[in-house]
Design a protein around this motif. Structure first.
Motif, PDB file in Angstrom:
ATOM      1  N   LEU A 179      60.423  19.565 -17.873  1.00  0.00           N
ATOM      2  CA  LEU A 179      59.829  18.969 -16.976  1.00  0.00           C
ATOM      3  C   LEU A 179      58.828  20.336 -16.353  1.00  0.00           C
ATOM      4  O   LEU A 179      58.735  20.605 -15.996  1.00  0.00           O
ATOM      5  CB  LEU A 179      60.713  18.907 -16.216  1.00  0.00           C
ATOM      6  N   SER A 180      59.620  21.491 -16.586  1.00  0.00           N
ATOM      7  CA  SER A 180      58.428  22.497 -15.693  1.00  0.00           C
ATOM      8  C   SER A 180      58.374  23.389 -17.110  1.00  0.00           C
ATOM      9  O   SER A 180      56.996  23.379 -16.184  1.00  0.00           O
ATOM     10  CB  SER A 180      59.990  23.959 -15.324  1.00  0.00           C
ATOM     11  N   ARG A 181      58.455  23.173 -17.843  1.00  0.00           N
ATOM     12  CA  ARG A 181      57.371  24.418 -19.249  1.00  0.00           C
ATOM     13  C   ARG A 181      55.985  22.871 -19.414  1.00  0.00           C
ATOM     14  O   ARG A 181      55.156  23.324 -19.980  1.00  0.00           O
ATOM     15  CB  ARG A 181      58.587  23.928 -20.061  1.00  0.00           C
ATOM     16  N   ASN A 182      56.241  21.493 -18.910  1.00  0.00           N
ATOM     17  CA  ASN A 182      55.212  20.963 -19.189  1.00  0.00           C
ATOM     18  C   ASN A 182      54.546  19.975 -18.114  1.00  0.00           C
ATOM     19  O   ASN A 182      53.858  19.203 -17.682  1.00  0.00           O
ATOM     20  CB  ASN A 182      55.667  19.926 -20.505  1.00  0.00           C
ATOM     21  N   ASN A 183      54.082  20.920 -16.704  1.00  0.00           N
ATOM     22  CA  ASN A 183      54.006  20.362 -15.704  1.00  0.00           C
ATOM     23  C   ASN A 183      54.293  19.316 -15.368  1.00  0.00           C
ATOM     24  O   ASN A 183      53.702  18.069 -14.623  1.00  0.00           O
ATOM     25  CB  ASN A 183      52.746  20.758 -16.169  1.00  0.00           C
ATOM     26  N   TRP A 184      55.950  18.593 -15.146  1.00  0.00           N
ATOM     27  CA  TRP A 184      56.548  17.224 -14.314  1.00  0.00           C
ATOM     28  C   TRP A 184      57.360  18.509 -12.749  1.00  0.00           C
ATOM     29  O   TRP A 184      56.238  17.150 -11.800  1.00  0.00           O
ATOM     30  CB  TRP A 184      57.757  16.625 -15.017  1.00  0.00           C
ATOM     31  N   ILE A 185      57.375  19.618 -12.433  1.00  0.00           N
ATOM     32  CA  ILE A 185      58.175  19.242 -11.106  1.00  0.00           C
ATOM     33  C   ILE A 185      58.351  21.414 -11.261  1.00  0.00           C
ATOM     34  O   ILE A 185      57.773  22.060 -12.637  1.00  0.00           O
ATOM     35  CB  ILE A 185      59.579  19.644 -11.696  1.00  0.00           C
ATOM     36  N   TYR A 186      58.145  21.591 -10.306  1.00  0.00           N
ATOM     37  CA  TYR A 186      57.506  22.771 -10.231  1.00  0.00           C
ATOM     38  C   TYR A 186      58.544  23.804  -9.164  1.00  0.00           C
ATOM     39  O   TYR A 186      59.508  22.609  -8.545  1.00  0.00           O
ATOM     40  CB  TYR A 186      56.237  23.037 -10.244  1.00  0.00           C
ATOM     41  N   ARG A 187      59.016  24.856  -8.420  1.00  0.00           N
ATOM     42  CA  ARG A 187      59.999  25.768  -7.146  1.00  0.00           C
ATOM     43  C   ARG A 187      58.804  26.161  -7.041  1.00  0.00           C
ATOM     44  O   ARG A 187      57.522  26.985  -7.250  1.00  0.00           O
ATOM     45  CB  ARG A 187      60.399  26.324  -7.696  1.00  0.00           C
ATOM     46  N   ARG A 188      58.053  26.235  -5.876  1.00  0.00           N
ATOM     47  CA  ARG A 188      57.938  27.378  -4.883  1.00  0.00           C
ATOM     48  C   ARG A 188      58.140  28.837  -4.741  1.00  0.00           C
ATOM     49  O   ARG A 188      59.421  28.952  -4.518  1.00  0.00           O
ATOM     50  CB  ARG A 188      58.315  26.488  -2.922  1.00  0.00           C
ATOM     51  N   PRO A 189      57.253  29.408  -4.440  1.00  0.00           N
ATOM     52  CA  PRO A 189      57.448  30.779  -5.018  1.00  0.00           C
ATOM     53  C   PRO A 189      59.141  31.046  -4.147  1.00  0.00           C
ATOM     54  O   PRO A 189      58.493  31.341  -2.639  1.00  0.00           O
ATOM     55  CB  PRO A 189      56.359  31.464  -3.974  1.00  0.00           C
ATOM     56  N   GLY A 190      59.965  31.823  -4.354  1.00  0.00           N
ATOM     57  CA  GLY A 190      61.206  32.520  -3.470  1.00  0.00           C
ATOM     58  C   GLY A 190      62.034  31.088  -3.426  1.00  0.00           C
ATOM     59  O   GLY A 190      62.873  30.880  -2.751  1.00  0.00           O
ATOM     60  N   GLY A 191      61.118  29.470  -3.404  1.00  0.00           N
ATOM     61  CA  GLY A 191      62.185  28.440  -3.301  1.00  0.00           C
ATOM     62  C   GLY A 191      63.731  28.076  -4.550  1.00  0.00           C
ATOM     63  O   GLY A 191      63.202  28.450  -5.569  1.00  0.00           O
ATOM     64  N   LYS A 192      64.833  27.421  -4.284  1.00  0.00           N
ATOM     65  CA  LYS A 192      65.502  26.696  -4.805  1.00  0.00           C
ATOM     66  C   LYS A 192      64.901  25.391  -5.536  1.00  0.00           C
ATOM     67  O   LYS A 192      65.716  24.734  -6.238  1.00  0.00           O
ATOM     68  CB  LYS A 192      66.746  27.113  -4.891  1.00  0.00           C
ATOM     69  N   THR A 193      64.210  24.261  -4.368  1.00  0.00           N
ATOM     70  CA  THR A 193      64.158  22.969  -4.472  1.00  0.00           C
ATOM     71  C   THR A 193      63.092  22.992  -5.586  1.00  0.00           C
ATOM     72  O   THR A 193      61.641  23.165  -5.681  1.00  0.00           O
ATOM     73  CB  THR A 193      63.877  22.236  -3.518  1.00  0.00           C
TER      74      THR A 193
END
Length: 248
Positions: A179-193
């Protein structure tokens, strides 16, 4: 190398033996040369690449015998370079009957001169049983996939990513990575969520759930969690490089 998985063929009255090494068929070189009227099998072998030829062992009336064999690539090298009229008929026989029979059932029921009707029948039963066993395995795999897809198709609520991974029969870590590699989900810089990209939320594949958590000091903290919707789950079942990809 000992190999007793011999499949006998007969082309216009001439024996053409095939030795299966694993799932790969190899033709006995001298038999192919006899059909193509190539007098010197050693010369024919010298024209082939090293990865097109080898040695196999087959059982004969006089005991185990070592024979020169060629793979499918070597077979076509000899057939396609032959100018003999037999080559055209041999090619048609191979493509229309022999190779399809080997790939589908692992056998071709032609009796050899030394084989009794009872032995031929036994060999046919063995090939049939092997085919049935392979089909049972394929059916079991299909049933597992259908069961998993049925659960996905009936999903009517959103799932957290860990729950979605379970429904998709894969590790949560692998789903997060995908999901992260295919632009479904991401984290804000420094964030864990993990958060869902707006585009995925707008198309209905993901949604966010906001909830409050009571902290140790009695204050409340607002938390946000990304969820995979039923629509997104069905879409992932078709996109993911897993064994469920067969339904794509």
């Amino acid at each position: 190398m000992t190999n007793t998985n011999l499949i006998p063929f007969s082309f216009e009255g001439k024996s053409v033996r095939v030795i299966k090494q694993g799932d790969t068929p190899h033709w006995v070189l001298v038999d192919v040369c006899d059909v193509l009227e190539i007098r010197n099998s050693r010369d024919a072998s010298s024209r082939l690449d090293d990865d097109e030829k080898g040695v196999g062992i087959t059982d004969t009336l006089g005991g185990p015998q070592e024979v020169a064999i060629i793979n499918e690539s070597g077979l076509w090298s000899l057939v396609l370079t032959s100018r003999k009229p037999e080559a055209k008929r041999f090619k048609k026989w191979l493509t229309a009957e022999v190779i399809p029979a080997i790939r589908k059932t692992g056998g071709y029921m032609v009796a050899t001169p030394e084989e009794t009707p009872e032995q031929l029948a036994l060999r046919a039963m063995q090939v049939l049983q092997a085919t049935v066993d392979r089909q049972k395995v394929q059916i079991a795999d299909m049933q597992e996939d259908v069961s998993a897809l049925d659960r996905i198709a009936k999903a009517d609520g959103s799932l957290c990513i860990t729950e979605a991974a379970k429904a998709l029969q894969m590790r949560p870590k692998d789903l997060f990575d995908y999901l992260s590699r295919n632009n479904w989900i991401y984290r804000r810089p420094g964030g864990k969520t993990w958060l869902g990209y707006a585009q995925r939320c707008n198309t209905g594949d993901l949604e966010h759930k906001v909830h409050t958590v009571l902290k140790a000091d009695g204050s409340e903290k607002v938390c946000e969690r990304v969820l995979v919707t039923a629509q997104g789950l069905r879409k992932l079942a078709k996109l993911l490089p897993s064994r469920l990809q067969a339904v794509a």
